[in-house]
Design an enzyme around this catalytic site. Structure first.
Site, mmCIF file in Angstrom:
data_model
loop_
_atom_site.group_PDB
_atom_site.id
_atom_site.type_symbol
_atom_site.label_atom_id
_atom_site.label_comp_id
_atom_site.label_asym_id
_atom_site.label_seq_id
_atom_site.Cartn_x
_atom_site.Cartn_y
_atom_site.Cartn_z
ATOM 1 N N GLN A 1 -1.239 -1.152 -4.495
ATOM 2 C CA GLN A 1 -2.361 -0.349 -4.051
ATOM 3 C C GLN A 1 -1.915 1.099 -3.895
ATOM 4 O O GLN A 1 -1.031 1.390 -3.103
ATOM 5 C CB GLN A 1 -2.888 -0.879 -2.719
ATOM 6 C CG GLN A 1 -3.320 -2.324 -2.751
ATOM 7 C CD GLN A 1 -3.693 -2.846 -1.379
ATOM 8 O OE1 GLN A 1 -4.098 -2.092 -0.502
ATOM 9 N NE2 GLN A 1 -3.565 -4.147 -1.190
ATOM 10 N N ALA B 1 3.394 -0.118 -2.194
ATOM 11 C CA ALA B 1 3.198 -0.363 -3.622
ATOM 12 C C ALA B 1 4.435 0.053 -4.413
ATOM 13 O O ALA B 1 4.844 -0.622 -5.362
ATOM 14 C CB ALA B 1 1.966 0.400 -4.116
ATOM 15 N N LEU C 1 0.834 -1.192 0.000
ATOM 16 C CA LEU C 1 0.000 0.000 0.000
ATOM 17 C C LEU C 1 0.871 1.245 0.000
ATOM 18 O O LEU C 1 1.795 1.362 0.814
ATOM 19 C CB LEU C 1 -0.914 0.004 1.231
ATOM 20 C CG LEU C 1 -1.717 1.276 1.489
ATOM 21 C CD1 LEU C 1 -2.764 1.474 0.395
ATOM 22 C CD2 LEU C 1 -2.382 1.226 2.859
ATOM 23 N N SER C 2 0.606 2.173 -0.916
ATOM 24 C CA SER C 2 1.313 3.447 -0.965
ATOM 25 C C SER C 2 2.817 3.218 -1.146
ATOM 26 O O SER C 2 3.240 2.710 -2.169
ATOM 27 C CB SER C 2 0.987 4.273 0.286
ATOM 28 O OG SER C 2 1.441 5.594 0.166
ATOM 29 N N ALA C 3 3.637 3.572 -0.143
ATOM 30 C CA ALA C 3 5.066 3.293 -0.259
ATOM 31 C C ALA C 3 5.319 1.802 -0.395
ATOM 32 O O ALA C 3 6.324 1.383 -0.986
ATOM 33 C CB ALA C 3 5.817 3.842 0.952
#
Length: 257
Positions: A238, A211, A207-209
């Site tokens: 994500q 991803a 998720l975020s970092a």
């Protein structure tokens, strides 16, 4: 979302469970829904500062204890503006900051160990590569593991300066956090069967970092020597996406998912 940390849930459990690994037994407990939980299982030796991670040697043996505590998380800045209003311990867990966050949290379905060969989902937490922890409440996996019969693995890795500082003088290669993640994936490939997982059905997601980290892991996998396989089969990003540059126009960037 419940504010009960896994450590607190496991402390109330009286049902113990054991995974027999190549490095000795790992003792955990069952969550309230029956999922088997193992916290802070080392996947590498304690890292030296600004050095690449070192895999566990064949002679390594896990401590004879229960792996049910949230004792540590990666050293990181305290001024996380990304999640203002969320209690700090809900983001990092109940332990103390450490330069050795090279561990995984593993959650197996309630039917483990009687059943196995479950799909494996590896989760890399976000936080700008500066913040976060596998113990964060947003990443607790006992619920989805039980519902979907999947083994979930949350990866700890070095953050901020300890994970990503680079320098020419003195020479510091940097990107240690990404190297930690890759070594964790190698450990998962070689050891997840002991926790009921199928090493040939591993998905890495972030998720975020996290991803962005998956992007980096895919890039590294694409450069493996001929005949060497990546330690995962599928990937899921994500929030962030892969960035590519138009070879005809280096200043123009596009994204794809």
């Amino acid at each position: 979302m419940s504010r009960v940390h896994l450590q607190e849930e496991l402390a109330r459990s009286t049902t113990k469970v054991t995974a027999d690994t190549r490095f000795g037994p790992i003792h955990g407990r069952r969550a309230a829904n029956g999922a088997a939980v193992f916290l802070e299982v080392p996947y590498a030796l304690p890292p030296a500062r600004f050095q690449d991670p070192v895999p566990l040697p064949a002679s390594y043996r896990y401590e004879e204890k229960e792996y049910i505590l949230e004792s540590k998380y990666a050293v990181q800045p305290k001024n996380d503006g990304q999640a203002i209003g969320i209690p700090y311990e809900d983001k990092v867990g109940l332990g103390e900051p450490s330069e050795d966050p090279l561990f995984v949290n593993i959650v197996s379905p309630p039917s483990f160990p009687a059943q196995g060969n479950f799909p494996v989902k590896v989760y890399i937490h976000g936080g700008f590569l500066q913040f976060g922890s596998p113990h964060g409440l947003s990443g607790q996996a006992q619920f989805i593991s039980a519902e979907r019969s999947e083994v979930w693995v949350n990866v700890g890795y070095r953050l901020s300066a300890f994970g990503f500082l680079a320098s020419d003088e003195p020479k510091i290669d940097g990107n240690f956090g990404f190297k930690d993640q890759w070594l964790a994936l190698l450990w998962i490939r070689d050891n997840i069967k002991a926790f009921g997982g199928n090493p040939d059905d591993v998905q890495v997601t972030g998720l975020s970092a996290g991803a962005h980290s998956v992007h980096q892991l895919l890039h590294h996998a694409s450069r493996l020597p001929a005949g060497e396989k990546a330690p995962f089969q599928t990937a899921n990003m994500q929030s962030n996406a892969i960035v590519w540059h138009d070879p005809e126009d280096p200043c123009r960037a596009s994204t794809t998912i």
